[in-house]
Design a protein around this motif. Structure first.
Motif, PDB file in Angstrom:
ATOM      1  N   PHE A  23     -23.414  -9.898  21.914  1.00 31.17           N
ATOM      2  CA  PHE A  23     -21.716  -9.677  22.483  1.00 31.17           C
ATOM      3  C   PHE A  23     -21.724  -9.971  23.750  1.00 31.17           C
ATOM      4  CE2 PHE A  23     -19.746  -5.465  23.894  1.00 31.17           C
ATOM      5  CZ  PHE A  23     -18.129  -6.283  23.130  1.00 31.17           C
ATOM      6  N   LYS A  24     -23.148  -9.275  24.186  1.00 33.85           N
ATOM      7  CA  LYS A  24     -23.032  -9.709  25.883  1.00 33.85           C
ATOM      8  C   LYS A  24     -22.270 -10.998  26.481  1.00 33.85           C
ATOM      9  CE  LYS A  24     -24.478  -7.743  30.104  1.00 33.85           C
ATOM     10  NZ  LYS A  24     -26.300  -7.398  30.797  1.00 33.85           N
ATOM     11  N   LYS A  25     -23.125 -11.935  25.838  1.00 38.95           N
ATOM     12  CA  LYS A  25     -23.337 -12.948  26.007  1.00 38.95           C
ATOM     13  C   LYS A  25     -21.693 -13.862  25.460  1.00 38.95           C
ATOM     14  CE  LYS A  25     -26.207 -17.211  25.737  1.00 38.95           C
ATOM     15  NZ  LYS A  25     -27.369 -18.058  24.563  1.00 38.95           N
ATOM     16  N   GLN A  26     -20.871 -13.314  24.169  1.00 38.51           N
ATOM     17  CA  GLN A  26     -19.889 -13.703  23.948  1.00 38.51           C
ATOM     18  C   GLN A  26     -18.792 -13.559  25.152  1.00 38.51           C
ATOM     19  OE1 GLN A  26     -17.827 -15.065  20.879  1.00 38.51           O
ATOM     20  NE2 GLN A  26     -19.580 -15.727  20.188  1.00 38.51           N
ATOM     21  N   VAL A  27     -19.022 -12.263  25.677  1.00 38.12           N
ATOM     22  CA  VAL A  27     -17.836 -11.567  26.492  1.00 38.12           C
ATOM     23  C   VAL A  27     -18.238 -12.485  27.251  1.00 38.12           C
ATOM     24  CG1 VAL A  27     -16.969  -9.544  27.648  1.00 38.12           C
ATOM     25  CG2 VAL A  27     -17.919  -9.295  25.228  1.00 38.12           C
ATOM     26  N   LYS A  28     -18.908 -12.319  28.114  1.00 37.57           N
ATOM     27  CA  LYS A  28     -19.778 -13.329  29.522  1.00 37.57           C
ATOM     28  C   LYS A  28     -18.920 -14.990  29.470  1.00 37.57           C
ATOM     29  CE  LYS A  28     -23.482 -14.878  32.577  1.00 37.57           C
ATOM     30  NZ  LYS A  28     -24.862 -15.001  32.979  1.00 37.57           N
ATOM     31  N   LEU A  29     -19.044 -15.573  28.429  1.00 37.07           N
ATOM     32  CA  LEU A  29     -18.538 -16.890  28.160  1.00 37.07           C
ATOM     33  C   LEU A  29     -17.269 -16.771  28.055  1.00 37.07           C
ATOM     34  CD1 LEU A  29     -19.290 -19.991  27.484  1.00 37.07           C
ATOM     35  CD2 LEU A  29     -18.955 -19.266  24.659  1.00 37.07           C
ATOM     36  N   HIS A  30     -17.059 -15.609  27.287  1.00 42.17           N
ATOM     37  CA  HIS A  30     -14.794 -15.862  27.855  1.00 42.17           C
ATOM     38  C   HIS A  30     -14.516 -15.939  28.974  1.00 42.17           C
ATOM     39  CE1 HIS A  30     -11.580 -13.475  27.403  1.00 42.17           C
ATOM     40  NE2 HIS A  30     -11.248 -13.959  27.290  1.00 42.17           N
ATOM     41  N   ASP A  31     -14.671 -14.695  29.601  1.00 44.15           N
ATOM     42  CA  ASP A  31     -14.998 -14.112  30.952  1.00 44.15           C
ATOM     43  C   ASP A  31     -14.965 -15.531  31.845  1.00 44.15           C
ATOM     44  OD1 ASP A  31     -13.680 -11.715  29.836  1.00 44.15           O
ATOM     45  OD2 ASP A  31     -15.488 -10.707  31.444  1.00 44.15           O
ATOM     46  N   GLU A  32     -15.856 -16.278  32.137  1.00 49.35           N
ATOM     47  CA  GLU A  32     -15.745 -17.405  32.881  1.00 49.35           C
ATOM     48  C   GLU A  32     -15.155 -18.938  31.897  1.00 49.35           C
ATOM     49  OE1 GLU A  32     -19.944 -18.727  31.336  1.00 49.35           O
ATOM     50  OE2 GLU A  32     -20.779 -17.528  33.159  1.00 49.35           O
ATOM     51  N   HIS A  33     -14.785 -18.500  31.351  1.00 48.89           N
ATOM     52  CA  HIS A  33     -13.675 -19.798  31.125  1.00 48.89           C
ATOM     53  C   HIS A  33     -12.336 -19.457  31.281  1.00 48.89           C
ATOM     54  CE1 HIS A  33     -12.174 -23.100  27.397  1.00 48.89           C
ATOM     55  NE2 HIS A  33     -11.782 -23.453  29.096  1.00 48.89           N
ATOM     56  N   ILE A  34     -12.125 -18.020  31.531  1.00 45.63           N
ATOM     57  CA  ILE A  34     -10.522 -17.551  32.234  1.00 45.63           C
ATOM     58  C   ILE A  34     -10.701 -17.887  33.569  1.00 45.63           C
ATOM     59  CG2 ILE A  34      -9.518 -15.450  32.808  1.00 45.63           C
ATOM     60  CD1 ILE A  34      -8.883 -16.122  29.689  1.00 45.63           C
ATOM     61  N   PHE A  35     -11.756 -17.371  34.560  1.00 44.40           N
ATOM     62  CA  PHE A  35     -11.478 -17.492  35.415  1.00 44.40           C
ATOM     63  C   PHE A  35     -11.993 -19.078  35.809  1.00 44.40           C
ATOM     64  CE2 PHE A  35     -14.015 -19.010  39.410  1.00 44.40           C
ATOM     65  CZ  PHE A  35     -13.528 -17.417  39.904  1.00 44.40           C
ATOM     66  N   ALA A  36     -12.605 -20.139  35.296  1.00 41.74           N
ATOM     67  CA  ALA A  36     -12.226 -22.004  35.404  1.00 41.74           C
ATOM     68  C   ALA A  36     -10.956 -22.000  35.211  1.00 41.74           C
ATOM     69  CB  ALA A  36     -13.254 -22.016  34.493  1.00 41.74           C
ATOM     70  N   LEU A  37     -10.397 -21.153  34.529  1.00 40.89           N
ATOM     71  CA  LEU A  37      -8.598 -22.052  34.118  1.00 40.89           C
ATOM     72  C   LEU A  37      -7.468 -21.207  35.172  1.00 40.89           C
ATOM     73  CD1 LEU A  37      -8.334 -22.084  30.359  1.00 40.89           C
ATOM     74  CD2 LEU A  37      -7.648 -23.483  31.994  1.00 40.89           C
ATOM     75  N   PHE A  38      -7.872 -19.682  35.492  1.00 42.24           N
ATOM     76  CA  PHE A  38      -6.519 -19.346  36.023  1.00 42.24           C
ATOM     77  C   PHE A  38      -6.635 -19.030  37.155  1.00 42.24           C
ATOM     78  CE2 PHE A  38      -5.836 -19.269  31.914  1.00 42.24           C
ATOM     79  CZ  PHE A  38      -5.034 -19.257  30.674  1.00 42.24           C
ATOM     80  N   GLY A  39      -8.460 -18.485  37.407  1.00 41.55           N
ATOM     81  CA  GLY A  39      -8.888 -17.737  38.668  1.00 41.55           C
ATOM     82  C   GLY A  39      -8.861 -16.166  38.693  1.00 41.55           C
ATOM     83  N   HIS A  40      -8.865 -15.691  37.663  1.00 41.68           N
ATOM     84  CA  HIS A  40      -8.926 -14.594  37.989  1.00 41.68           C
ATOM     85  C   HIS A  40     -10.016 -14.001  36.593  1.00 41.68           C
ATOM     86  CE1 HIS A  40      -6.489 -10.632  36.246  1.00 41.68           C
ATOM     87  NE2 HIS A  40      -7.014 -10.479  35.520  1.00 41.68           N
ATOM     88  N   ARG A  41     -10.743 -12.760  37.498  1.00 40.68           N
ATOM     89  CA  ARG A  41     -11.992 -12.206  36.740  1.00 40.68           C
ATOM     90  C   ARG A  41     -11.710 -10.219  36.047  1.00 40.68           C
ATOM     91  NH1 ARG A  41     -16.460 -14.427  37.794  1.00 40.68           N
ATOM     92  NH2 ARG A  41     -16.662 -15.870  39.585  1.00 40.68           N
ATOM     93  N   PRO A  42     -11.702 -10.551  34.404  1.00 36.84           N
ATOM     94  CA  PRO A  42     -11.102  -9.383  33.380  1.00 36.84           C
ATOM     95  C   PRO A  42     -11.772  -8.467  34.418  1.00 36.84           C
ATOM     96  CG  PRO A  42     -10.253 -11.836  32.361  1.00 36.84           C
ATOM     97  CD  PRO A  42     -11.675 -11.956  33.703  1.00 36.84           C
ATOM     98  N   ARG A  43     -10.988  -7.539  34.417  1.00 41.10           N
ATOM     99  CA  ARG A  43     -11.627  -5.987  34.682  1.00 41.10           C
ATOM    100  C   ARG A  43     -11.472  -4.537  33.557  1.00 41.10           C
ATOM    101  NH1 ARG A  43      -7.427  -3.850  39.600  1.00 41.10           N
ATOM    102  NH2 ARG A  43      -9.204  -2.217  38.761  1.00 41.10           N
ATOM    103  N   VAL A  44     -10.277  -5.426  32.229  1.00 39.63           N
ATOM    104  CA  VAL A  44     -10.281  -4.445  31.584  1.00 39.63           C
ATOM    105  C   VAL A  44     -10.782  -4.912  30.086  1.00 39.63           C
ATOM    106  CG1 VAL A  44      -8.882  -3.155  30.226  1.00 39.63           C
ATOM    107  CG2 VAL A  44      -8.583  -3.148  32.623  1.00 39.63           C
ATOM    108  N   PHE A  45     -11.427  -3.880  29.452  1.00 36.66           N
ATOM    109  CA  PHE A  45     -11.593  -5.051  27.650  1.00 36.66           C
ATOM    110  C   PHE A  45     -10.755  -4.467  26.811  1.00 36.66           C
ATOM    111  CE2 PHE A  45     -14.686  -5.553  24.634  1.00 36.66           C
ATOM    112  CZ  PHE A  45     -14.770  -7.078  25.010  1.00 36.66           C
TER     113      PHE A  45
END
Length: 436
Positions: free
Chosen positions: A120-142
């Protein structure tokens, strides 16, 4: 002044093709590229692109007063990249307005939070890295897959550093309490909990074009009137929808786009309402109490439980068999196997197996590629069987399979040598014919 917290889920799975028993061990490609591309193009043109264009116009016209949040799965982003790259460009344009918040989620829209904390943690990390790479945004809310939440899941989210989570305002959880307040996790109060107002959300998502509905037609004036008439003490109204509600579930001809544009304008004009992102709500409001969720809830069906994905023996068997492989997948370095592992985890595969919605030959939804839940189960297990064979070839389960894997490797190498020698022979024969 009440905050209106508007959230959209964006997700598309990689659907499997008809994978037969005789394909196992012979064909390692599982995906229906035609269906995946066709569906993505259709939804992009009817929903994602026109709605993003509308939101961009609202962000400009309403001068920063319009706010909205998204959780976009990694699989949706991959399909945008393959089949509709202009959708990613439109989300990038939206992100530049400063009116958008991107939320965290599992990369594969998986049910891993119910099975394995590490995955679960690995999936979430992979998702957030992708979001940051595309949009420069690091999510704070899940926002978990299908808004699945429990006290234990929330505590893990807090440990992972998130400030808040979105989930369902289920009646059997809230009782007499209202979803229109901010709560905290029962185990770790540092995690703020925003709960969906399912009635108001579903009025737009499901009932908007239903002519048999007592409130039809729904107008922006009527909806804002409902918001303004809520108890003065209530502080936040969480309207959480699937993004396909605009243009797909509720077609353009229903007037859904005009309704939403007028709704946004009237909320901004209202002296009692304002738009806010989840992060802004968490910073501005004080929680009223803890919310106790000992057993996992979701936003699905009347029961608001997990039975849409894990309600029958077929679903449970497929789910358990999949995650039996998790320890060996962790040791695997093969990128194709890891990619297929992520795609196998998507919750849609288990949803297709549900017998809750299947009666008299009806499908659970229009994008379900299978005619029956039993067909979906057999197809998935065939794919999983082939996947296991591939996994065994690189990470054997035991000594016997290790020997088998070694023999397979030797055979593969010999087959390659034979093919090379056959090609050389053919080339020499052609050369002799030319000389003669």
């Amino acid at each position: 002044m009440k905050s209106v917290c508007l959230f959209f889920q964006v997700h598309q799975p990689f659907r499997h093709r008809r994978y037969r028993f005789f394909d196992i061990g012979n064909d390692h490609y599982y995906y229906d590229d035609y269906s995946n591309e066709t569906i993505m193009r259709k939804v992009a043109e009817k929903s994602y692109l026109p709605t993003n264009k509308l939101l961009l116009n609202l962000a400009d016209k309403l001068e920063g007063k319009f706010k909205v949040s998204f959780s976009i799965t990694g699989l949706a982003l991959e399909q945008f990249d393959l089949y509709a790259p202009e959708v990613i460009d439109s989300f990038k344009d939206l992100s530049k307005t400063g009116c958008i918040e991107f939320l965290s989620e599992t990369y594969s829209h998986s049910l891993s939070s119910l099975k394995d904390k590490h995955i679960f943690k690995k999936q979430v990390k992979l998702h957030d890295e992708h979001i940051f790479a595309l949009f420069g945004h690091r999510p704070r809310v899940f926002r978990n897959t299908e808004m699945i939440y429990s006290d234990e899941i929330g505590a893990q989210i807090a440990e992972m550093g998130y400030q808040g989570i979105l989930t369902e305002g289920a009646k059997h959880i809230l009782g007499w309490k209202s979803p229109n307040f901010m709560y905290v996790n029962a185990i770790n109060p540092r995690l703020k909990v925003l709960m969906r107002n399912f009635k108001l959300s579903d009025d737009i998502s499901f009932r908007f074009s239903n002519k048999d509905w007592s409130e039809f037609p729904l107008t922006a004036e009527k909806f804002v009137g409902w918001l303004e008439s809520l108890d003065a003490k209530e502080e936040v109204i969480n309207i959480f929808l699937s993004y396909e509600s605009f243009g797909e579930r509720q077609p353009k001809e229903s007037g859904i786009f005009d309704f939403f544009e007028n709704l946004a304008k009237k909320i901004v004009e209202s002296p009692e309402l304002k738009f806010a992102t989840p992060s802004e709500v968490i910073e501005e409001l004080q929680p009223v109490s803890a919310v106790n969720v000992p057993h996992a809830i979701s936003w699905a069906d009347e029961e608001r439980d997990l039975t849409a994905w894990l309600g029958n023996n077929m679903q449970k068997e497929a789910f358990d068999k999949l995650y039996e492989l998790r320890k060996r997948v962790e040791k695997c370095k093969n990128e194709e196997i890891i990619k297929d592992w992520n795609y196998l985890q998507v919750s849609d595969h288990f949803y297709y197996m549900s017998t809750k919605y299947y009666s008299h030959g009806t499908k659970s939804n229009q994008f379900n590629p299978f005619d029956t839940p039993y067909e979906a189960f057999i197809n998935y297990m065939n794919v999983l069987s082939d996947f296991k064979i591939r996994l065994n070839s690189v990470v054997p389960e035991n000594e016997v399979e290790n020997e088998i894997a070694s023999l397979h490797k030797i055979i593969d190498e010999k087959e390659k040598k034979i093919k090379k020698m056959e090609a050389d022979i053919q080339r020499l024969r052609k050369g002799r014919k030319r000389k003669s």
